[in-house]
Design a protein around this motif. Sequence first.
Motif, PDB file in Angstrom:
ATOM      1  N   UNK A 161       0.835  -1.210   0.000  1.00 19.55           N
ATOM      2  CA  UNK A 161       0.000   0.000   0.000  1.00 19.55           C
ATOM      3  C   UNK A 161       0.870   1.260   0.000  1.00 19.55           C
ATOM      4  N   UNK A 162       0.420   2.276  -0.695  1.00 23.35           N
ATOM      5  CA  UNK A 162       1.263   3.443  -0.953  1.00 23.35           C
ATOM      6  C   UNK A 162       1.656   4.201   0.307  1.00 23.35           C
ATOM      7  N   UNK A 163       0.840   4.134   1.367  1.00 22.84           N
ATOM      8  CA  UNK A 163       1.168   4.920   2.555  1.00 22.84           C
ATOM      9  C   UNK A 163       2.371   4.349   3.314  1.00 22.84           C
ATOM     10  N   UNK A 164       2.810   3.151   2.962  1.00 19.59           N
ATOM     11  CA  UNK A 164       4.028   2.612   3.565  1.00 19.59           C
ATOM     12  C   UNK A 164       5.293   3.157   2.899  1.00 19.59           C
ATOM     13  N   UNK A 165       5.166   3.773   1.739  1.00 19.45           N
ATOM     14  CA  UNK A 165       6.330   4.283   1.018  1.00 19.45           C
ATOM     15  C   UNK A 165       6.836   5.577   1.640  1.00 19.45           C
ATOM     16  N   UNK A 166       8.144   5.769   1.589  1.00 21.01           N
ATOM     17  CA  UNK A 166       8.733   6.990   2.131  1.00 21.01           C
ATOM     18  C   UNK A 166       8.875   8.081   1.074  1.00 21.01           C
ATOM     19  N   UNK A 167       8.695   7.715  -0.189  1.00 18.02           N
ATOM     20  CA  UNK A 167       8.727   8.655  -1.308  1.00 18.02           C
ATOM     21  C   UNK A 167       7.717   8.188  -2.342  1.00 18.02           C
ATOM     22  N   UNK A 168       7.368   9.029  -3.326  1.00 16.55           N
ATOM     23  CA  UNK A 168       6.527   8.543  -4.423  1.00 16.55           C
ATOM     24  C   UNK A 168       7.149   7.295  -5.048  1.00 16.55           C
ATOM     25  N   UNK A 169       6.333   6.249  -5.228  1.00 12.11           N
ATOM     26  CA  UNK A 169       6.893   4.970  -5.679  1.00 12.11           C
ATOM     27  C   UNK A 169       5.838   4.150  -6.426  1.00 12.11           C
ATOM     28  N   UNK A 188       5.672  -1.395  13.700  1.00 11.24           N
ATOM     29  CA  UNK A 188       5.998  -0.004  13.396  1.00 11.24           C
ATOM     30  C   UNK A 188       6.925   0.059  12.201  1.00 11.24           C
ATOM     31  N   UNK A 189       6.474   0.688  11.110  1.00 12.39           N
ATOM     32  CA  UNK A 189       7.353   0.947   9.976  1.00 12.39           C
ATOM     33  C   UNK A 189       7.782   2.415  10.019  1.00 12.39           C
ATOM     34  N   UNK A 190       8.501   2.857   9.010  1.00 10.67           N
ATOM     35  CA  UNK A 190       8.968   4.238   8.996  1.00 10.67           C
ATOM     36  C   UNK A 190       7.818   5.233   8.933  1.00 10.67           C
ATOM     37  N   UNK A 191       6.699   4.826   8.351  1.00  9.06           N
ATOM     38  CA  UNK A 191       5.587   5.755   8.149  1.00  9.06           C
ATOM     39  C   UNK A 191       4.339   5.408   8.944  1.00  9.06           C
ATOM     40  N   UNK A 223       3.177   6.555  19.344  1.00  9.24           N
ATOM     41  CA  UNK A 223       4.346   6.967  18.558  1.00  9.24           C
ATOM     42  C   UNK A 223       3.904   8.069  17.598  1.00  9.24           C
ATOM     43  N   UNK A 224       4.144   9.302  17.982  1.00  9.46           N
ATOM     44  CA  UNK A 224       3.655  10.437  17.203  1.00  9.46           C
ATOM     45  C   UNK A 224       4.531  10.751  15.986  1.00  9.46           C
ATOM     46  N   UNK A 225       5.599   9.970  15.775  1.00 11.17           N
ATOM     47  CA  UNK A 225       6.457  10.199  14.609  1.00 11.17           C
ATOM     48  C   UNK A 225       5.880   9.572  13.344  1.00 11.17           C
ATOM     49  N   UNK A 226       4.849   8.743  13.470  1.00 11.30           N
ATOM     50  CA  UNK A 226       4.276   8.057  12.312  1.00 11.30           C
ATOM     51  C   UNK A 226       3.069   8.828  11.773  1.00 11.30           C
ATOM     52  N   UNK A 227       3.002   8.920  10.456  1.00  6.19           N
ATOM     53  CA  UNK A 227       1.897   9.674   9.843  1.00  6.19           C
ATOM     54  C   UNK A 227       0.614   8.854   9.760  1.00  6.19           C
ATOM     55  N   UNK A 228       0.734   7.531   9.559  1.00  7.41           N
ATOM     56  CA  UNK A 228      -0.446   6.724   9.273  1.00  7.41           C
ATOM     57  C   UNK A 228      -0.698   5.665  10.350  1.00  7.41           C
ATOM     58  N   UNK A 241     -10.933   6.484  10.791  1.00  7.56           N
ATOM     59  CA  UNK A 241     -10.274   5.890   9.628  1.00  7.56           C
ATOM     60  C   UNK A 241     -11.092   6.096   8.358  1.00  7.56           C
ATOM     61  N   UNK A 242     -10.386   6.164   7.236  1.00  7.61           N
ATOM     62  CA  UNK A 242     -11.008   6.235   5.925  1.00  7.61           C
ATOM     63  C   UNK A 242     -10.266   5.304   4.971  1.00  7.61           C
ATOM     64  N   UNK A 243     -10.785   5.123   3.760  1.00  7.83           N
ATOM     65  CA  UNK A 243     -10.377   4.006   2.914  1.00  7.83           C
ATOM     66  C   UNK A 243      -9.147   4.276   2.052  1.00  7.83           C
ATOM     67  N   UNK A 244      -8.276   3.276   2.006  1.00  9.04           N
ATOM     68  CA  UNK A 244      -7.240   3.112   0.992  1.00  9.04           C
ATOM     69  C   UNK A 244      -7.502   1.779   0.297  1.00  9.04           C
ATOM     70  N   UNK A 245      -6.862   1.565  -0.840  1.00  6.94           N
ATOM     71  CA  UNK A 245      -6.980   0.268  -1.506  1.00  6.94           C
ATOM     72  C   UNK A 245      -5.604  -0.368  -1.665  1.00  6.94           C
ATOM     73  N   UNK A 246      -5.599  -1.693  -1.745  1.00  8.25           N
ATOM     74  CA  UNK A 246      -4.377  -2.465  -1.986  1.00  8.25           C
ATOM     75  C   UNK A 246      -4.690  -3.515  -3.039  1.00  8.25           C
ATOM     76  N   UNK A 247      -3.911  -3.542  -4.103  1.00 10.05           N
ATOM     77  CA  UNK A 247      -4.225  -4.364  -5.266  1.00 10.05           C
ATOM     78  C   UNK A 247      -3.274  -5.548  -5.410  1.00 10.05           C
ATOM     79  N   UNK A 248      -3.830  -6.636  -5.953  1.00  9.81           N
ATOM     80  CA  UNK A 248      -3.045  -7.827  -6.279  1.00  9.81           C
ATOM     81  C   UNK A 248      -3.147  -8.065  -7.784  1.00  9.81           C
ATOM     82  N   UNK A 249      -2.001  -8.286  -8.400  1.00  9.59           N
ATOM     83  CA  UNK A 249      -1.932  -8.473  -9.848  1.00  9.59           C
ATOM     84  C   UNK A 249      -1.281  -9.812 -10.184  1.00  9.59           C
ATOM     85  N   UNK A 250      -1.652 -10.336 -11.358  1.00 14.75           N
ATOM     86  CA  UNK A 250      -0.953 -11.481 -11.939  1.00 14.75           C
ATOM     87  C   UNK A 250      -0.460 -11.067 -13.321  1.00 14.75           C
ATOM     88  N   UNK A 251       0.807 -11.340 -13.567  1.00 14.01           N
ATOM     89  CA  UNK A 251       1.422 -10.951 -14.832  1.00 14.01           C
ATOM     90  C   UNK A 251       2.102 -12.162 -15.462  1.00 14.01           C
TER      91      UNK A 251
END
Length: 345
Positions: free
Chosen positions: A136-144, A256-259, A290-295, A322-332
């Motif tokens: 999920x994108x909110x775990x990223x520390x930069x656009x990814x 606890x992750x970085x974000x 832990x107030x250092x985390x955004x999410x 809380x409000x919604x995010x999405x997490x996707x699974x793909x097959x390639x």
Amino acid sequence: MSLKECTNTLMTMGNPHLKNNNIYTVKRYTESQKELWNAFVENAKNATFLFNRNFMDYHSDRFKDHSVLVFKEEKLYAVLPANEVNGKVISHQGLTYGSFVLAESGKLLYSLEAFKEVLKYYESEGITAIEIRNIPTFYNTMPADELSYFLFLAKAEMVKRDVLMVIDTTNKLKFQKNRREGINKAIRNGLRIKTDGNFKDFWNKILIPNLEQKHGIKPVHTLEEIELLAAKFPEQIKQVNVYKDDEIVAGTTVFLTKTTIHPQYISGNATKNAYGSIDLAYDFIINHFDKSKRYFDFNISSENNGKALNSGLIFWKETCGARAYTADTYVINTANYRSIDLTIL
């Protein structure tokens, strides 16, 4: 030479991405690369400590690892945590999510070439498909979002879209009245909350009995496994327990992750509604822990590959803000690297 041919030649000369993709080497992970892998993951822009080999390998006996490292010339450029099942690779079946992990310095066109080389490598190994549960994108520390774009180019099929309920602390909503009442009830009942690392009482007195009684299942991690992981990752894995007098009545195992703060497990005994112990636990780890985390990630609230929603879970999490995010699974299909059609302007 025509003007178009001349222009294309000049663009290629000035664009090293377009000249040569033979600078990439894909290697299957071996234990000798553990330190290199872990150092890369630690500084990657779209990874968490779950991708560290000290976390991944606690259950290595359950999965046939087929992770890969991608080198650009001699330097490690990307990794893919993955396991193999019946001719298919999954990133990762033993983890909550996976990804094509990139360094902060990774650039889009270089990364695309590296991704194509990964598909080519797996096809050469007899792997016909890769399933990726994208982080999920909110775990990223930069656009990814590179991987999402690459999957689009390679005609990957989205087979699952889950809904996660998440709090963004920079736009935090207040607890609704029923949650505040639960917290006040816990205070009136003299409940105390501690970050004490007491996994044993939580597992044996609360978590295991509750999961067995309600769902007929066991925790994903045994007590021995979670204690081992907490010893390896003392800053990332915490145990928060709620007590009435000296007796444990509820608890939560927090990753606890970085974000992000993520309660991996949370459970209370039969008095949780009468005492408000779960409300107190959530209030603490959301607002005071832990107030250092955004999410704050409540985890998935959908079922049946995203085609069903657990309305009770969603209602409860939304009352916490809380409000919604999405997490996707793909097959390639790995052979699709041949058909990636991208116009470079």
